[in-house]
Design a protein around this motif. Sequence first.
Motif, PDB file in Angstrom:
ATOM      1  N   THR A  64       8.384  -8.864 -19.225  1.00 26.94           N
ATOM      2  CA  THR A  64       8.046  -9.047 -17.730  1.00 26.94           C
ATOM      3  C   THR A  64       6.858  -9.816 -17.268  1.00 26.94           C
ATOM      4  OG1 THR A  64       9.387  -6.901 -17.408  1.00 26.94           O
ATOM      5  CG2 THR A  64       8.208  -7.700 -15.689  1.00 26.94           C
ATOM      6  N   ALA A  65       5.948  -9.494 -18.051  1.00 32.76           N
ATOM      7  CA  ALA A  65       4.736 -10.325 -17.628  1.00 32.76           C
ATOM      8  C   ALA A  65       4.800 -11.671 -17.808  1.00 32.76           C
ATOM      9  CB  ALA A  65       3.461  -9.351 -18.154  1.00 32.76           C
ATOM     10  N   LEU A  84      -6.697  -7.595 -10.611  1.00 32.22           N
ATOM     11  CA  LEU A  84      -6.638  -7.808 -12.012  1.00 32.22           C
ATOM     12  C   LEU A  84      -6.360  -9.125 -12.299  1.00 32.22           C
ATOM     13  CD1 LEU A  84      -5.431  -4.416 -13.383  1.00 32.22           C
ATOM     14  CD2 LEU A  84      -7.860  -4.936 -12.883  1.00 32.22           C
ATOM     15  N   PRO A  85      -6.558  -9.614 -13.152  1.00 29.81           N
ATOM     16  CA  PRO A  85      -5.720 -10.805 -13.881  1.00 29.81           C
ATOM     17  C   PRO A  85      -4.438 -10.747 -13.736  1.00 29.81           C
ATOM     18  CG  PRO A  85      -7.970 -10.498 -15.238  1.00 29.81           C
ATOM     19  CD  PRO A  85      -7.633  -9.333 -14.235  1.00 29.81           C
ATOM     20  N   TYR A  86      -3.594 -11.666 -13.421  1.00 27.45           N
ATOM     21  CA  TYR A  86      -2.438 -11.161 -13.319  1.00 27.45           C
ATOM     22  C   TYR A  86      -1.435 -10.691 -14.475  1.00 27.45           C
ATOM     23  CZ  TYR A  86       2.412 -11.715 -11.309  1.00 27.45           C
ATOM     24  OH  TYR A  86       3.739 -11.253 -11.080  1.00 27.45           O
ATOM     25  N   PRO A  87      -1.574 -11.495 -15.379  1.00 29.05           N
ATOM     26  CA  PRO A  87      -0.863 -10.712 -16.799  1.00 29.05           C
ATOM     27  C   PRO A  87      -1.139  -9.343 -16.993  1.00 29.05           C
ATOM     28  CG  PRO A  87      -1.759 -13.063 -17.219  1.00 29.05           C
ATOM     29  CD  PRO A  87      -2.370 -12.630 -15.960  1.00 29.05           C
ATOM     30  N   ALA A  88      -2.529  -8.917 -17.036  1.00 31.29           N
ATOM     31  CA  ALA A  88      -2.801  -7.750 -17.095  1.00 31.29           C
ATOM     32  C   ALA A  88      -2.156  -6.762 -15.915  1.00 31.29           C
ATOM     33  CB  ALA A  88      -4.319  -7.268 -17.075  1.00 31.29           C
ATOM     34  N   TYR A  89      -2.175  -7.487 -14.605  1.00 29.14           N
ATOM     35  CA  TYR A  89      -1.640  -6.511 -13.564  1.00 29.14           C
ATOM     36  C   TYR A  89      -0.118  -6.243 -13.817  1.00 29.14           C
ATOM     37  CZ  TYR A  89      -0.472  -5.699  -8.588  1.00 29.14           C
ATOM     38  OH  TYR A  89       0.069  -4.820  -7.321  1.00 29.14           O
ATOM     39  N   VAL A  90       0.379  -7.367 -14.099  1.00 24.12           N
ATOM     40  CA  VAL A  90       2.060  -6.828 -14.425  1.00 24.12           C
ATOM     41  C   VAL A  90       2.234  -5.915 -15.536  1.00 24.12           C
ATOM     42  CG1 VAL A  90       4.384  -7.907 -14.865  1.00 24.12           C
ATOM     43  CG2 VAL A  90       2.727  -9.066 -13.427  1.00 24.12           C
ATOM     44  N   MET A  91       1.483  -6.039 -16.698  1.00 22.47           N
ATOM     45  CA  MET A  91       1.918  -5.601 -17.864  1.00 22.47           C
ATOM     46  C   MET A  91       1.291  -3.942 -17.613  1.00 22.47           C
ATOM     47  SD  MET A  91       1.037  -7.665 -21.427  1.00 22.47           S
ATOM     48  CE  MET A  91      -0.304  -8.761 -20.575  1.00 22.47           C
ATOM     49  N   PHE A  92       0.195  -3.732 -16.875  1.00 19.23           N
ATOM     50  CA  PHE A  92      -0.241  -2.315 -16.447  1.00 19.23           C
ATOM     51  C   PHE A  92       0.605  -1.702 -15.824  1.00 19.23           C
ATOM     52  CE2 PHE A  92      -4.039   0.436 -15.201  1.00 19.23           C
ATOM     53  CZ  PHE A  92      -3.543   1.641 -15.900  1.00 19.23           C
ATOM     54  N   SER A  93       1.143  -2.384 -14.609  1.00 13.65           N
ATOM     55  CA  SER A  93       1.954  -1.983 -13.656  1.00 13.65           C
ATOM     56  C   SER A  93       3.252  -1.682 -14.058  1.00 13.65           C
ATOM     57  CB  SER A  93       2.204  -2.703 -12.573  1.00 13.65           C
ATOM     58  OG  SER A  93       0.781  -3.173 -11.872  1.00 13.65           O
ATOM     59  N   MET A  94       3.931  -2.489 -15.227  1.00 18.61           N
ATOM     60  CA  MET A  94       5.272  -2.248 -15.577  1.00 18.61           C
ATOM     61  C   MET A  94       5.244  -1.069 -16.500  1.00 18.61           C
ATOM     62  SD  MET A  94       8.116  -3.654 -15.086  1.00 18.61           S
ATOM     63  CE  MET A  94       9.740  -3.422 -15.856  1.00 18.61           C
ATOM     64  N   THR A  95       4.202  -0.856 -17.334  1.00 13.43           N
ATOM     65  CA  THR A  95       3.721   0.490 -18.152  1.00 13.43           C
ATOM     66  C   THR A  95       3.997   1.582 -17.189  1.00 13.43           C
ATOM     67  OG1 THR A  95       2.466  -0.833 -19.697  1.00 13.43           O
ATOM     68  CG2 THR A  95       2.590   1.722 -19.612  1.00 13.43           C
ATOM     69  N   LEU A  96       3.414   1.545 -15.990  1.00  8.58           N
ATOM     70  CA  LEU A  96       3.684   2.722 -15.000  1.00  8.58           C
ATOM     71  C   LEU A  96       4.834   3.069 -14.718  1.00  8.58           C
ATOM     72  CD1 LEU A  96       0.137   2.528 -13.324  1.00  8.58           C
ATOM     73  CD2 LEU A  96       0.516   3.965 -15.126  1.00  8.58           C
ATOM     74  N   TRP A  97       5.515   1.916 -14.354  1.00 11.45           N
ATOM     75  CA  TRP A  97       6.833   1.914 -13.815  1.00 11.45           C
ATOM     76  C   TRP A  97       7.909   2.273 -14.921  1.00 11.45           C
ATOM     77  CZ3 TRP A  97       9.870   2.134  -9.709  1.00 11.45           C
ATOM     78  CH2 TRP A  97      11.081   1.853  -9.703  1.00 11.45           C
ATOM     79  N   GLN A  98       7.694   1.959 -16.034  1.00 16.66           N
ATOM     80  CA  GLN A  98       8.762   2.492 -17.125  1.00 16.66           C
ATOM     81  C   GLN A  98       8.392   3.785 -17.471  1.00 16.66           C
ATOM     82  OE1 GLN A  98       7.751   0.396 -20.788  1.00 16.66           O
ATOM     83  NE2 GLN A  98       9.687   1.272 -21.918  1.00 16.66           N
ATOM     84  N   THR A  99       7.324   4.501 -17.212  1.00 16.06           N
ATOM     85  CA  THR A  99       7.002   5.820 -17.343  1.00 16.06           C
ATOM     86  C   THR A  99       7.664   6.533 -16.404  1.00 16.06           C
ATOM     87  OG1 THR A  99       4.721   5.406 -18.528  1.00 16.06           O
ATOM     88  CG2 THR A  99       5.157   7.745 -17.505  1.00 16.06           C
ATOM     89  N   PRO A 209       5.275  -2.216  -5.663  1.00 14.07           N
ATOM     90  CA  PRO A 209       4.128  -3.140  -6.095  1.00 14.07           C
ATOM     91  C   PRO A 209       3.913  -3.209  -7.711  1.00 14.07           C
ATOM     92  CG  PRO A 209       3.287  -1.260  -5.037  1.00 14.07           C
ATOM     93  CD  PRO A 209       4.691  -0.931  -4.915  1.00 14.07           C
ATOM     94  N   VAL A 210       4.786  -3.669  -8.381  1.00 10.92           N
ATOM     95  CA  VAL A 210       4.754  -3.676  -9.895  1.00 10.92           C
ATOM     96  C   VAL A 210       4.189  -5.160 -10.067  1.00 10.92           C
ATOM     97  CG1 VAL A 210       5.894  -3.509 -11.924  1.00 10.92           C
ATOM     98  CG2 VAL A 210       6.041  -1.651 -10.307  1.00 10.92           C
ATOM     99  N   VAL A 211       4.996  -6.043  -9.724  1.00  6.71           N
ATOM    100  CA  VAL A 211       4.781  -7.522 -10.293  1.00  6.71           C
ATOM    101  C   VAL A 211       4.289  -8.247  -8.900  1.00  6.71           C
ATOM    102  CG1 VAL A 211       6.724  -7.574 -11.789  1.00  6.71           C
ATOM    103  CG2 VAL A 211       7.047  -8.221  -9.140  1.00  6.71           C
ATOM    104  N   PHE A 212       3.840  -7.552  -7.949  1.00 14.57           N
ATOM    105  CA  PHE A 212       3.261  -8.281  -6.739  1.00 14.57           C
ATOM    106  C   PHE A 212       2.450  -7.203  -6.021  1.00 14.57           C
ATOM    107  CE2 PHE A 212       7.382  -6.202  -5.220  1.00 14.57           C
ATOM    108  CZ  PHE A 212       6.842  -5.564  -4.304  1.00 14.57           C
TER     109      PHE A 212
END
Length: 283
Positions: A64-65, A84-99, A209-212
């Motif tokens: 996704t990131a 956060l730097p955008y790649p880190a922002y998406v990966m961290f947020s996507m991890t929380l969303w996946q959980t 707000p996972v990817v934005f």
Amino acid sequence: MKATSIRHTPESQLRHPKQLFKNMFQDLLASRELALQLLIRDINAQYRQSLLGVFWAFLPPIVTAGGMVMANQAQVINIGATDLPYPAYVMFSMTLWQTFVEALNGPILAVTKAKQMLAKINFPREAIILSQVGQVFFNFGIKLILIIGLFIWFKIPVTWTIIIAPVALIHLVIFGTAIGLLLAPFGALYQDFSKGLTMTTGFWLFLTPVVFPVPAKSGLFGILVNLNPVTPLLVTTRDLATTGIISNPLGFWLASGLAIFGLLSVWIVYRVSMPFVIERISS
């Protein structure tokens, strides 16, 4: 496992709420050993039957990131500024969303997989739910490797609030579990719920707000994102783990209260409805 004797009577359990709550918490305590056995069994089965194993925990946020970063750099979409730097922002947020999604799907999958066991054996029904919740946290523990890697690679500073970030994460899991527990009896009877839930969570992702970043409260989209109860739970977990500044404390506590009260309420629904579900499964 010690078998229990359960008597079904025509009288509704709701007529005696004090006894109902007592039985609920007694069964919750009694289900711990069985829940642990089911958890170990499910974890072994999950990774034994997969070629990539634990890498499946990392792939969704990374893919996704990667896609969102390329779209942002090509100016196909305009994400806006993130903390956060955008790649880190998406990966961290996507991890929380996946959980969150795993917590939501967990009770439905648990009841569906345990149909035969539910029909043949009397045991505390909470055991299959506890095992799924345990699996959610186990999977998140694996994802922590990715999160730690993000902090090191992007040199994200660590604040003391990272210690209390798990509290917000637990509230996020509670909210997902509450929704899943409400749908679990229906999901055991009708496959439509599982299929419809996949579509719903796909749409729900775009209202979170996972990817934005969190948009302003003006406009229909901004209003929907800010009214989404997952938003303050996910954002607060991310804030506590990174910046240390909670952007919406009131929204977090309101969503947390909704999650806890909702879980207790749907637990009652689960208890009352499961004998009828088991009867339908057995017939």
